[in-house]
Design an enzyme around this catalytic site. Structure first.
Site, PDB file in Angstrom:
ATOM      1  N   HIS A  43      -3.471   4.290   6.853  1.00 27.82           N
ATOM      2  CA  HIS A  43      -2.390   3.793   5.993  1.00 27.82           C
ATOM      3  C   HIS A  43      -1.012   3.925   6.645  1.00 27.82           C
ATOM      4  O   HIS A  43      -0.757   4.864   7.395  1.00 27.82           O
ATOM      5  CB  HIS A  43      -2.409   4.544   4.667  1.00 27.82           C
ATOM      6  CG  HIS A  43      -3.711   4.413   3.941  1.00 27.82           C
ATOM      7  ND1 HIS A  43      -4.002   3.356   3.117  1.00 27.82           N
ATOM      8  CD2 HIS A  43      -4.825   5.190   3.964  1.00 27.82           C
ATOM      9  CE1 HIS A  43      -5.236   3.500   2.641  1.00 27.82           C
ATOM     10  NE2 HIS A  43      -5.761   4.605   3.144  1.00 27.82           N
ATOM     11  N   ASP A  62       0.822  -1.226   0.000  1.00 23.19           N
ATOM     12  CA  ASP A  62       0.000   0.000   0.000  1.00 23.19           C
ATOM     13  C   ASP A  62       0.853   1.272   0.000  1.00 23.19           C
ATOM     14  O   ASP A  62       1.583   1.527   0.946  1.00 23.19           O
ATOM     15  CB  ASP A  62      -0.876  -0.072   1.271  1.00 23.19           C
ATOM     16  CG  ASP A  62      -1.705   1.179   1.517  1.00 23.19           C
ATOM     17  OD1 ASP A  62      -1.855   2.002   0.591  1.00 23.19           O
ATOM     18  OD2 ASP A  62      -2.221   1.313   2.647  1.00 23.19           O
TER      19      ASP A  62
END
Lengths: 560, 560
Positions: free
Chosen positions: B371, B198
């Site tokens: 994140h 990611d």
């Protein structure tokens, strides 16, 4: 916040810049005599398609041209001078008072407008007082990111008002004088009735970055760059432009200036001696290929991802002379205006795709706002010790947080007002308050040559057209038979791709004929308004049912 | 980055999410057998008026429905599941594999669509392997800001692929298990051929904030709040919602949930046991007035300033039950999506105007992205020790900076690719490379019931209509005389306010008649296409000259 009705009162009316960033304009009135500070514009918001600029509403000045003593210009940025050409004639072309750079930029812009009266712009200097009616005005130099930026002490019959202009404190500016705290302290010592101070960064903690820090970081980038350097900044950030030119000279790079506004502003600043560079530093774009990549700086606009700006054209390969090549170093030296983040990201991605190294102000301190952060804002309150306080220049949340800051400095709530555009602020020797009545201060939109002719209706239509397009239906009806002649014409744009929707269109035509003929064929007078409404509603509903979009349906019925 | 042509190769094709944030979808293919990870949508950009969502282009899957073994869903956020209902039928309704929350959210959304096939969604669990053709899949739990988030180890004939899903490492999450480093290390020990990680926060330094820190800061606000607390967040941030409910209970506040998506998601999470709250904590909006202000939390959507969301309706006074009052505490607990900064500022200002206290994530750490920041990204590379590396999920600049980070961790350039949507990434035991050929991966736009029917042409028309509006001219021409009957009709929207522009319209009509009659009256066959073009160009130029706007001019000539 007490209001009084004595005649010995001063009225301050912000027409722009309070509750927003940009469009700065303010009226100061004493017994009918008017002083104006700045006449700026701002950029349109996202839901204002087609609008070029938004300017202040000056209808409260109607019929008062003869009372306008003068217009004080703090500095040459468009959010402080951009509205001038639209209103100059309407306010009777009063005298202006500005520093050299501001004057030159104003006059340069006037050339783009036709039928403008000849302006009278008086030059002002740091500490050099002048009188306009009941007002005695003393400009004082303030640091910002353009030279020739002035705050004003305005002596009035009831005391001194201080307007800070956009400012920051900088003890180590580059190619500029450091902040003159002594002068500021001297102003404070003469008693300040009201301080109006810049709120743009009132929500930012600490002290703003010094230009010296920025210079050091930029120097590091220049030192390490192997290939060409491309810088993107506002053409109005003359300080940054000076830094980039100086660094280019230090590292033996020639500089190409790209973009009309960039060239114009550099030319103005250079002519007036505000920009220093060696002969031969600037070269033309077409000569760039004669120099090695590591001997070249290209300076352009486009740090906001503006569609037609230099950086965008280079990034998308549409520029006449320059394309991105691997090894290029790109410096974004400008903050991102709220709302532009997405386009800036788009440009950055394009640059990365082509192998460039990208430096952005979020990665490294290579840009400083020209505005004072909280510590500096406290400091100017400390220096001025004002009796009353009015936060200016900024979104409402910034004004409120600036006011809280001032409260923390000991200015009690009854000694300040948080005002907005259109408010009438009344000040006596002992009181400050906001009047109940307001003057109009709504957006006046500039679109092409039209000033203020795009209003709510036109704008709402544009928004609707943008959302689902439009759908014009033209039916020709035979007056005698009440029958639709041939097949109704349909013109549609922005709705669906017509060629791929023939079935839908056939069904629409069939329904239009039925609706029209049912009404028209009934004998007797036909209410065409009713028929048109009927077509609009029924076809609108039909299209929504079929495809869940609501284009603007515009029926035209022609009797022959 | 070497490419080979052996049959023993794996193909990975990102259809969305690489070079953008959102719209995640990826194909993994081994000898014609296909596995898909996620099918998400993204929000339209600013220059896409009327568009609801953008979904991946799946035309490369045409005719391959029987080869799709299954679709792995990482978690229940719309950027990972939002495109499902648009494509389910077209890909032959293959089996899905998802955690509980994801499954429930997918099924709930299916209810909004008609004619959908019945979905088969298999539940997955942390560490519980399953086989699909040549692939052996092991889901592993990853922390994010919604529960039931899974990365996948995909065993293939040439080695293990690891997809991280959206993730962050959190050692002190609230109401969730901490990151299971042992499990991750165990995955790494089994050798990882390819890590797909990611990139969303690959440009953010340090470690992401722990939910514990956020909880402490929120607690501080709750402790000090004197009046009502209004929170605005995404309805998909179930962790944050849990925190706010827990804090409300701690401080004796009842909670009103406002907004359909908020109520739906809370109901789903609660039913599945992922949201814990006491009986009686939730109350209805209409009962709120029974409780003292300091006993009330109102939780709604709208942290992005969305026009129809709860917070906006409350701020503008349009909400049925709640208006802002002095003493309200507003908590924006969500980051601002790039491009929304301006509307968020607008809402904040409205709240300040009405006397509310506003807390925003920029003022205080009351929101964490879900994140991983750079330190966590390094850590997962360290844990996985992958042979090859492919940054996924993010703008191109993020992918590039993630790749640089991986280089810093010792992964050499020939062991990674920075790929974009539509690229075909080919992996053998020894090589990774991008094929020359690409599959279509452009935006497919959803507008109402239309999927992909709004293309470049329609969109460009919408942009043009938005900028300067439109101007339809209808002239009826007598076939016999070649004369225009009566006065041409003009329909204009979004251009100027017609009532105030009668002179302009009169002049336009006069010119239209001249142009048409000069052409039509010439005897012989009339080239009406030419006449229409002539009207369009000449009237277009005339309007631009008069007012410097370029509306879309659409002439209609009707012969009778």
């Amino acid at each position: 916040m007490v209001s009084q009705t004595t005649e010995e009162s001063l009225r301050i009316i912000p027409l722009g810049g309070l509750g927003e960033v940009g469009r700065n304009m303010m009226i100061i009135e004493w017994q009918g005599k008017i002083l104006i500070i700045d006449m700026g514009f701002r950029m349109p918001e996202e839901d204002m398609p087609g609008i070029d600029y938004i300017i202040p509403n000056i209808s409260c000045l109607k019929g008062k041209s003869r009372d306008i003593l003068g217009i004080l210009i703090t500095h040459g940025h468009y959010d402080h001078i951009g509205a001038i050409p639209y209103y100059l004639g309407r306010i009777g072309n009063p005298p202006f008072f500005s520093g050299q750079i501001g004057k030159a930029i104003i006059l340069k812009r006037q050339e783009e407008f036709q039928h403008q009266p000849k302006m009278r712009i008086n030059l002002i200097e740091d500490g050099k007082k002048f009188r306009l009616g009941p007002f005695e005005i003393e400009p004082f130099r303030q640091n910002h990111n353009i030279a020739d930026n002035f705050g004003f002490v305005i002596g009035t019959p009831i005391g001194n008002i201080v307007h800070t202009s956009d400012f920051k404190f900088d003890d180590n500016p580059i190619y500029d004088k450091p902040t003159d705290y002594e002068h500021l302290a001297a102003i404070g010592k003469k008693k300040v009735l009201l301080l109006m101070s810049d709120s743009t960064n009132a929500e930012e903690p600490n002290h703003s970055l010094s230009e010296k820090t920025i210079m050091e970081n930029l120097d590091e980038i220049f030192k390490n760059a192997q290939g060409r350097i491309l810088t993107a900044t506002f053409s109005s950030l003359l300080n940054r432009i000076q830094q980039i030119i100086a660094l280019s000279e230090k590292y033996g790079r020639r500089v190409v200036l790209e973009g009309y506004s960039m060239r114009t502003n550099v030319e103005i600043a250079r002519r007036l001696g505000y920009l220093k560079m060696k002969r031969g530093t600037l070269i033309k774009a077409q000569d760039a290929s004669k120099y090695a990549d590591d001997k070249l700086t290209i300076m352009g606009t486009g740090a906001q991802g503006e569609e037609r700006a230099v950086l965008m054209r280079i990034a998308t390969g549409e520029h006449r002379f320059f394309k991105i090549q691997k090894g290029d170093t790109i410096i974004f030296s400008s903050s991102v205006i709220p709302g532009n983040e997405r386009t800036v990201q788009y440009v950055k991605d394009q640059l990365y795709r082509q192998g460039a190294l990208v430096y952005h102000y979020k990665m490294l301190d290579i840009h400083a706002s020209g505005h004072a952060n909280q510590e500096e804002l406290k400091q100017i309150i400390e220096l001025m010790q004002p009796k009353f306080f009015l936060p200016v220049h900024g979104q409402f949340s910034m004004l409120v947080n600036h006011a809280r800051l001032a409260q923390g400095m000991g200015i009690s709530e009854n000694r300040m007002v948080v005002a907005e555009n259109g408010n009438i602020i009344k000040i006596t020797k002992d009181t400050i308050g906001i009047e109940k009545a307001k003057v109009p201060a709504n957006y006046v939109m500039v679109d092409g040559l039209g000033i203020g002719d795009v209003g709510e209706v036109v704008l709402r239509d544009r928004q609707n057209l943008a959302r689902d397009g439009m759908f014009v239906i033209i039916a020709v009806v035979d007056r005698q038979t009440g029958k639709v002649r041939g097949s109704p014409d349909i013109i549609s744009r922005g709705f669906i791709y017509l060629r791929e929707s023939q079935d839908l269109l056939r069904e629409v035509r069939r329904r239009v004929i039925t609706i029209v003929e049912r009404s028209a064929g009934s004998g007797g007078a036909v209410n065409w308004v009713y028929v048109r409404d009927n077509v609009r509603n029924k076809i609108g509903d039909f299209l929504f049912e079929k495809i869940q979009r609501r284009p603007m349906v515009l029926p035209v019925i022609i009797e022959v």
